[in-house]
Motif scaffolding. Structure first.
Motif, PDB file in Angstrom:
ATOM      1  N   ALA A  25      73.483  21.715  56.318  1.00 45.32           N
ATOM      2  CA  ALA A  25      73.649  20.266  56.469  1.00 45.32           C
ATOM      3  C   ALA A  25      73.147  19.555  55.219  1.00 45.32           C
ATOM      4  N   LEU A  26      73.703  18.390  54.958  1.00 42.11           N
ATOM      5  CA  LEU A  26      73.228  17.512  53.889  1.00 42.11           C
ATOM      6  C   LEU A  26      72.445  16.375  54.511  1.00 42.11           C
ATOM      7  N   CYS A  27      71.258  16.095  53.981  1.00 44.04           N
ATOM      8  CA  CYS A  27      70.423  14.993  54.447  1.00 44.04           C
ATOM      9  C   CYS A  27      70.146  14.082  53.248  1.00 44.04           C
ATOM     10  N   SER A  28      70.904  12.989  53.151  1.00 46.75           N
ATOM     11  CA  SER A  28      70.738  12.098  52.005  1.00 46.75           C
ATOM     12  C   SER A  28      70.879  10.651  52.479  1.00 46.75           C
ATOM     13  N   TYR A  29      71.313   9.783  51.594  1.00 47.04           N
ATOM     14  CA  TYR A  29      71.340   8.344  51.869  1.00 47.04           C
ATOM     15  C   TYR A  29      72.258   7.995  53.039  1.00 47.04           C
ATOM     16  N   ARG A  30      71.938   6.868  53.694  1.00 54.02           N
ATOM     17  CA  ARG A  30      72.694   6.476  54.883  1.00 54.02           C
ATOM     18  C   ARG A  30      73.987   5.740  54.558  1.00 54.02           C
TER      19      ARG A  30
ATOM     20  N   ASP B 131      72.934  -1.520  64.150  1.00 57.11           N
ATOM     21  CA  ASP B 131      73.889  -1.987  63.147  1.00 57.11           C
ATOM     22  C   ASP B 131      73.932  -1.029  61.957  1.00 57.11           C
ATOM     23  N   GLN B 132      72.752  -0.556  61.550  1.00 58.00           N
ATOM     24  CA  GLN B 132      72.715   0.344  60.398  1.00 58.00           C
ATOM     25  C   GLN B 132      73.359   1.689  60.718  1.00 58.00           C
ATOM     26  N   LEU B 133      73.146   2.194  61.930  1.00 54.72           N
ATOM     27  CA  LEU B 133      73.786   3.452  62.306  1.00 54.72           C
ATOM     28  C   LEU B 133      75.302   3.275  62.358  1.00 54.72           C
ATOM     29  N   ARG B 134      75.738   2.154  62.910  1.00 48.42           N
ATOM     30  CA  ARG B 134      77.179   1.893  62.994  1.00 48.42           C
ATOM     31  C   ARG B 134      77.801   1.878  61.597  1.00 48.42           C
ATOM     32  N   ARG B 135      77.155   1.186  60.674  1.00 46.75           N
ATOM     33  CA  ARG B 135      77.682   1.141  59.309  1.00 46.75           C
ATOM     34  C   ARG B 135      77.683   2.535  58.687  1.00 46.75           C
ATOM     35  N   CYS B 136      76.618   3.278  58.903  1.00 47.79           N
ATOM     36  CA  CYS B 136      76.517   4.637  58.363  1.00 47.79           C
ATOM     37  C   CYS B 136      77.670   5.505  58.846  1.00 47.79           C
ATOM     38  N   VAL B 137      77.903   5.509  60.153  1.00 49.82           N
ATOM     39  CA  VAL B 137      78.972   6.334  60.732  1.00 49.82           C
ATOM     40  C   VAL B 137      80.324   5.917  60.173  1.00 49.82           C
ATOM     41  N   ASN B 138      80.580   4.624  60.099  1.00 48.38           N
ATOM     42  CA  ASN B 138      81.873   4.144  59.611  1.00 48.38           C
ATOM     43  C   ASN B 138      82.101   4.497  58.149  1.00 48.38           C
ATOM     44  N   GLU B 139      81.053   4.386  57.323  1.00 51.90           N
ATOM     45  CA  GLU B 139      81.220   4.722  55.909  1.00 51.90           C
ATOM     46  C   GLU B 139      81.518   6.201  55.722  1.00 51.90           C
TER      47      GLU B 139
ATOM     48  N   PRO C  21      72.323  11.895  62.705  1.00 55.78           N
ATOM     49  CA  PRO C  21      71.465  11.015  61.907  1.00 55.78           C
ATOM     50  C   PRO C  21      69.985  11.356  62.007  1.00 55.78           C
ATOM     51  N   THR C  22      69.265  10.985  60.950  1.00 60.83           N
ATOM     52  CA  THR C  22      67.820  11.176  60.894  1.00 60.83           C
ATOM     53  C   THR C  22      67.158   9.806  60.898  1.00 60.83           C
ATOM     54  N   GLY C  23      66.344   9.538  61.903  1.00 63.15           N
ATOM     55  CA  GLY C  23      65.677   8.252  62.034  1.00 63.15           C
ATOM     56  C   GLY C  23      64.267   8.272  61.467  1.00 63.15           C
ATOM     57  N   PRO C  24      63.656   7.092  61.277  1.00 63.35           N
ATOM     58  CA  PRO C  24      62.348   6.992  60.629  1.00 63.35           C
ATOM     59  C   PRO C  24      61.187   6.952  61.625  1.00 63.35           C
ATOM     60  N   VAL C  25      60.265   7.859  61.461  1.00 61.59           N
ATOM     61  CA  VAL C  25      58.984   7.779  62.166  1.00 61.59           C
ATOM     62  C   VAL C  25      57.908   7.821  61.089  1.00 61.59           C
ATOM     63  N   TYR C  26      57.737   6.688  60.419  1.00 65.59           N
ATOM     64  CA  TYR C  26      56.739   6.523  59.364  1.00 65.59           C
ATOM     65  C   TYR C  26      56.559   5.027  59.148  1.00 65.59           C
ATOM     66  N   SER C  27      55.567   4.653  58.377  1.00 68.07           N
ATOM     67  CA  SER C  27      55.357   3.250  58.012  1.00 68.07           C
ATOM     68  C   SER C  27      55.428   3.125  56.495  1.00 68.07           C
ATOM     69  N   ALA C  28      55.780   1.926  56.020  1.00 65.61           N
ATOM     70  CA  ALA C  28      55.913   1.718  54.576  1.00 65.61           C
ATOM     71  C   ALA C  28      55.698   0.249  54.250  1.00 65.61           C
ATOM     72  N   GLY C  29      54.699  -0.030  53.428  1.00 62.45           N
ATOM     73  CA  GLY C  29      54.466  -1.394  52.965  1.00 62.45           C
ATOM     74  C   GLY C  29      54.292  -2.405  54.058  1.00 62.45           C
TER      75      GLY C  29
ATOM     76  N   HIS D 109      77.734   6.479  70.033  1.00 70.35           N
ATOM     77  CA  HIS D 109      78.645   7.057  69.049  1.00 70.35           C
ATOM     78  C   HIS D 109      78.970   8.517  69.356  1.00 70.35           C
ATOM     79  N   ASN D 110      78.443   9.018  70.476  1.00 77.46           N
ATOM     80  CA  ASN D 110      78.725  10.390  70.914  1.00 77.46           C
ATOM     81  C   ASN D 110      78.315  11.414  69.857  1.00 77.46           C
ATOM     82  N   LEU D 111      77.166  11.168  69.222  1.00 75.07           N
ATOM     83  CA  LEU D 111      76.645  12.094  68.215  1.00 75.07           C
ATOM     84  C   LEU D 111      75.808  13.153  68.918  1.00 75.07           C
ATOM     85  N   SER D 112      76.088  14.402  68.653  1.00 73.63           N
ATOM     86  CA  SER D 112      75.506  15.484  69.442  1.00 73.63           C
ATOM     87  C   SER D 112      74.024  15.683  69.195  1.00 73.63           C
TER      88      SER D 112
END
Length: 366
Positions: free
Chosen positions: A136-141, A175-183, A195-203, A222-225
């Motif tokens: 699998a590739l794990c990169s930008y959304r 909204d961000q997941l929807r855009r990601c899937v469509n792109e 998709p990989t979601g965030p469990v961290y804090s930043a700034g 989105h029926n993502l397995s």
């Protein structure tokens, strides 16, 4: 090996249940995880090996996960300056650890000039050494914002796409997941999105519990397995409320029904015109440039003639899919050893109660 359900990425194994394999497996099982993804390499070097004792921390964790029927995957941050060396260490780690799958984390370094050739060299060497391991590739959304990354060079050899849908500094995960899937549906080749979601804090930003539920709801919509989270290191310490929310969420573990375009092309590749006809309503209309037919029997006959006479012994591939609800549009290509190629397939279908009511098909054999 197919991947379904919830997973967590581990960055620094010693910080996760003190690296204790029995505890990692116990916590993963209690959280309903189907898989755990452990960092196994960084560039051309092994990772999660104790720097002082040189003891590899990963094998006992993998062993305990497998005992509990939890898949153990490895992930690897790659840079592209030594692609063959990175591929060699990746394959070595996958093989010696007996991993169920391997994930490529390619980010800013792979946006530098000349990295497309590095990606091709990396993937060719990797697939030569682990030809049967799911990758699998794990990169930008949002690939539109990162055109410099050699997406195709990576995805051509991948089985899955695990984009980092980190809604950092925002609060709109669905909204961000929807855009990601469509792109990604409009970027060839398309690979199943996990998709990989965030469990961290930043700034000062941290995702909320309600946002985590919204994100998981969107994954199901989105029926993502499968869905993953980065990272176990943070979730089990400072962000335990997020961990608990994810653990309590009943994301199904098991195959989910493929969408209609995927079902259709699976049956085309299997040469099953009768089963293809069952995807349509009784009075469905099938329209091509040369002929319009109506009804299941006529649609079955058209597909039988197409697969037997017009384009025999062919293989087909979807190159993009768009649309939700009652409509889908998709592009595709195919190859017939005796008749040539189709490189411009372009279809639109309309659905009623999950069945195809009309199907506009365009293609040209060359």
């Amino acid at each position: 090996m197919s991947l379904y359900g919830k997973g967590f990425m581990i960055w620094q194994l010693a910080r996760c249940e003190n690296g204790n394999g029995v505890e990692v497996a116990r916590v993963a099982r209690a959280a309903g995880l189907s898989h755990v993804l452990i960092k196994i390499a960084d560039g051309p070097y092994t990772y999660n090996v104790d720097r002082t004792t040189r003891v590899d921390l990963v094998p006992p964790v993998v062993q305990e996960l497998k005992k509990n029927r939890i898949q153990a995957w490895g992930w690897h941050y790659v840079y592209g300056s030594n692609p063959v060396g990175e591929a060699q260490i990746a394959a070595q780690r996958v093989n010696e650890l007996g991993l169920d799958g391997y994930v490529i984390d390619a980010e800013v370094e792979y946006k530098q000039p000349g990295r497309e050739q590095a990606a091709k060299a990396f993937m060719a060497e990797l697939r030569k050494r682990i030809p049967n391991t799911p990758v699998a590739l794990c990169s930008y959304r949002f690939p539109v914002l990162h055109p410099q990354l050699p997406w195709k060079a990576f995805l051509d050899y991948c089985d899955y796409n695990m984009p980092q849908v980190y809604w950092q500094a925002a609060h709109n995960p669905a909204d961000q997941l929807r855009r990601c899937v469509n792109e990604f549906k409009n970027l060839a080749p398309y690979r199943p999105i996990m998709p990989t979601g965030p469990v961290y804090s930043a700034g000062g930003w941290v995702p909320t519990e309600s946002e985590m539920v919204e994100f998981l709801d969107a994954v199901r919509e989105h029926n993502l397995s499968s869905v993953n989270f980065f990272a176990w290191d943070y979730g089990r310490k400072g962000l335990i409320a997020l961990w608990n929310k994810i653990a309590a969420y009943p994301h199904p573990i098991g195959p989910q029904p493929a969408d209609i375009p995927e079902q259709y092309f699976s049956l085309l590749n299997a040469n099953k015109p009768a089963a293809i006809a069952n995807l349509y309503t009784d009075d469905a209309v099938h329209i091509t440039a040369s002929k319009t037919v109506q009804g299941k029997e006529a649609i079955q006959t058209w597909h039988k003639n197409f697969l037997t006479n017009s384009f025999p012994n062919a293989t087909f591939e979807i190159t993009s899919v768009s649309g939700t609800g009652s409509t889908r549009s998709f592009t595709w290509k195919g190859v017939s050893p005796s008749r040539g190629k189709i490189e411009n397939g372009n279809d639109t279908i309309g659905l009623i109660d999950g069945k195809i009511a009309y199907h506009y098909k365009y293609f040209k054999i060359t």
